[in-house]
Structure formats: structure tokens, C-alpha cells
Design a protein around this motif. Structure first.
Motif, mmCIF file in Angstrom:
data_model
loop_
_atom_site.group_PDB
_atom_site.id
_atom_site.type_symbol
_atom_site.label_atom_id
_atom_site.label_comp_id
_atom_site.label_asym_id
_atom_site.label_seq_id
_atom_site.Cartn_x
_atom_site.Cartn_y
_atom_site.Cartn_z
ATOM 1 N N ARG A 117 -5.093 2.218 -2.353
ATOM 2 C CA ARG A 117 -4.344 1.157 -1.660
ATOM 3 C C ARG A 117 -5.287 0.121 -1.065
ATOM 4 O O ARG A 117 -5.030 -1.076 -1.133
ATOM 5 C CB ARG A 117 -3.457 1.750 -0.568
ATOM 6 C CG ARG A 117 -2.202 2.353 -1.104
ATOM 7 C CD ARG A 117 -1.244 2.734 0.013
ATOM 8 N NE ARG A 117 -0.619 3.968 -0.401
ATOM 9 C CZ ARG A 117 -0.561 5.072 0.309
ATOM 10 N NH1 ARG A 117 -1.059 5.121 1.510
ATOM 11 N NH2 ARG A 117 0.023 6.143 -0.167
ATOM 12 N N TRP A 120 -6.599 -1.991 -3.897
ATOM 13 C CA TRP A 120 -5.559 -2.880 -4.419
ATOM 14 C C TRP A 120 -5.374 -4.063 -3.469
ATOM 15 O O TRP A 120 -5.303 -5.209 -3.898
ATOM 16 C CB TRP A 120 -4.234 -2.125 -4.591
ATOM 17 C CG TRP A 120 -3.206 -2.990 -5.244
ATOM 18 C CD1 TRP A 120 -2.998 -3.161 -6.581
ATOM 19 C CD2 TRP A 120 -2.273 -3.857 -4.586
ATOM 20 N NE1 TRP A 120 -1.986 -4.053 -6.788
ATOM 21 C CE2 TRP A 120 -1.518 -4.489 -5.585
ATOM 22 C CE3 TRP A 120 -1.987 -4.124 -3.249
ATOM 23 C CZ2 TRP A 120 -0.511 -5.402 -5.300
ATOM 24 C CZ3 TRP A 120 -0.992 -5.042 -2.957
ATOM 25 C CH2 TRP A 120 -0.255 -5.670 -3.982
ATOM 26 N N HIS A 121 -5.290 -3.793 -2.155
ATOM 27 C CA HIS A 121 -5.107 -4.884 -1.190
ATOM 28 C C HIS A 121 -6.297 -5.830 -1.175
ATOM 29 O O HIS A 121 -6.123 -7.031 -0.988
ATOM 30 C CB HIS A 121 -4.818 -4.320 0.213
ATOM 31 C CG HIS A 121 -3.438 -3.802 0.365
ATOM 32 N ND1 HIS A 121 -2.323 -4.598 0.347
ATOM 33 C CD2 HIS A 121 -2.986 -2.538 0.515
ATOM 34 C CE1 HIS A 121 -1.237 -3.862 0.492
ATOM 35 N NE2 HIS A 121 -1.605 -2.601 0.597
ATOM 36 N N SER A 123 -8.075 -6.586 -3.710
ATOM 37 C CA SER A 123 -8.021 -7.363 -4.944
ATOM 38 C C SER A 123 -6.818 -8.287 -5.014
ATOM 39 O O SER A 123 -6.757 -9.179 -5.846
ATOM 40 C CB SER A 123 -7.975 -6.417 -6.153
ATOM 41 O OG SER A 123 -9.108 -5.576 -6.156
ATOM 42 N N ASN A 124 -5.838 -8.077 -4.151
ATOM 43 C CA ASN A 124 -4.593 -8.860 -4.155
ATOM 44 C C ASN A 124 -4.249 -9.326 -2.738
ATOM 45 O O ASN A 124 -3.255 -8.884 -2.172
ATOM 46 C CB ASN A 124 -3.446 -8.008 -4.710
ATOM 47 C CG ASN A 124 -3.692 -7.548 -6.110
ATOM 48 O OD1 ASN A 124 -3.588 -8.320 -7.035
ATOM 49 N ND2 ASN A 124 -4.062 -6.279 -6.271
ATOM 50 N N PRO A 125 -5.064 -10.206 -2.163
ATOM 51 C CA PRO A 125 -4.828 -10.615 -0.755
ATOM 52 C C PRO A 125 -3.535 -11.373 -0.553
ATOM 53 O O PRO A 125 -2.976 -11.980 -1.355
ATOM 54 C CB PRO A 125 -6.026 -11.495 -0.436
ATOM 55 C CG PRO A 125 -6.697 -11.808 -1.712
ATOM 56 C CD PRO A 125 -6.181 -10.857 -2.751
#
Length: 125
Positions: A117, A120-121, A123-125
Motif C-alpha cells: 500500500r 502504491w501510494h 507511485s500514485n499521489p
């Protein structure tokens, strides 16, 4: 889990600066997870060198394991003591950030999901 503590800090010594953020989470039955993210860009040249070295650790015993594994497309170093239900994960992200997840009273799957998680966060702000 419920976050019980969060803090950030900046440090510098001999011209090398680091920043970090830490958080502690408490779950049921005394389970806890500690997450620390450190910006180690002051030593990024060393991180590039370390990243180019091939790392492949695998050991297993009746009480647990230590290994390198791919999580979220990144090579993660894992240590886990199954009897104590205690584990640590460590990964370098973008040759700049060291991310450490440690848990006590949790299974490795919980720690791996927490790290996935975070990645992922990031890489995807």
C-alpha cells in the motif's frame, strides 16, 4: 489498525542531511506495526551503487525465514520469526527513500500488504 503515534524529523551531520517520518499502529491482541520512511538523498550516490549490487538472500528454518522478494515491482528484504510473529521488511524506492515496516504479533502477509500500500501510494499521489 489505529495509528497511535506519528512524527517527522530532519537531521544533518558532516554535510549529509536526512529526513524521516515514522508512524506506529496498534491492532487487536497487542499486534503493532511500525513504519519509517527516510529520505536519504544525501547519500544517493551510495544508494545507486548499492542498487547495482545483486542481492539474493534466502534462508529458512523451523522458526522463520529471511529472503528477498518482489513486492509491487520492487526488491524487498524480509525477515520473519513465525514463532514470535515478528517481522521486518526493507526496500529502497527511487534510489532515495528507505522504507522500513516492522511488526510484532502480526503475520508476514499483513506486513507485505502494508508495504504494498505504501509503494502504491508513493507511485500514485
Amino acid at each position: 489498525m489505529t495509528r497511535t503515534n506519528a512524527q517527522g524529523e530532519n537531521q544533518g551531520a558532516v554535510g549529509v542531511k536526512t529526513s524521516s517520518a515514522k508512524a506506529d499502529y496498534q491492532g487487536d491482541n497487542g499486534a503493532d506495526v511500525h513504519i519509517e520512511i527516510s529520505d536519504i538523498s544525501g547519500v544517493s550516490g551510495l544508494m545507486g551503487l548499492a542498487g547495482s549490487l545483486v542481492q539474493n538472500t534466502t534462508s529458512e528454518s523451523a522458526s522463520g525465514f529471511e529472503r528477498d522478494q518482489d513486492i509491487g515491482g520492487r526488491s524487498v528484504h524480509e525477515k520473519y520469526d513465525a514463532k514470535a510473529k515478528k517481522g521486518d521488511l526493507s526496500v529502497i524506492v527511487a534510489k532515495r527513500f528507505e522504507v522500513d515496516v516492522a511488526g510484532d504479533g502480526v503475520d508476514m502477509n499483513t506486513l507485505e500488504q502494508s508495504l504494498a500500500r505504501l509503494i502504491w501510494h508513493a507511485s500514485n499521489p
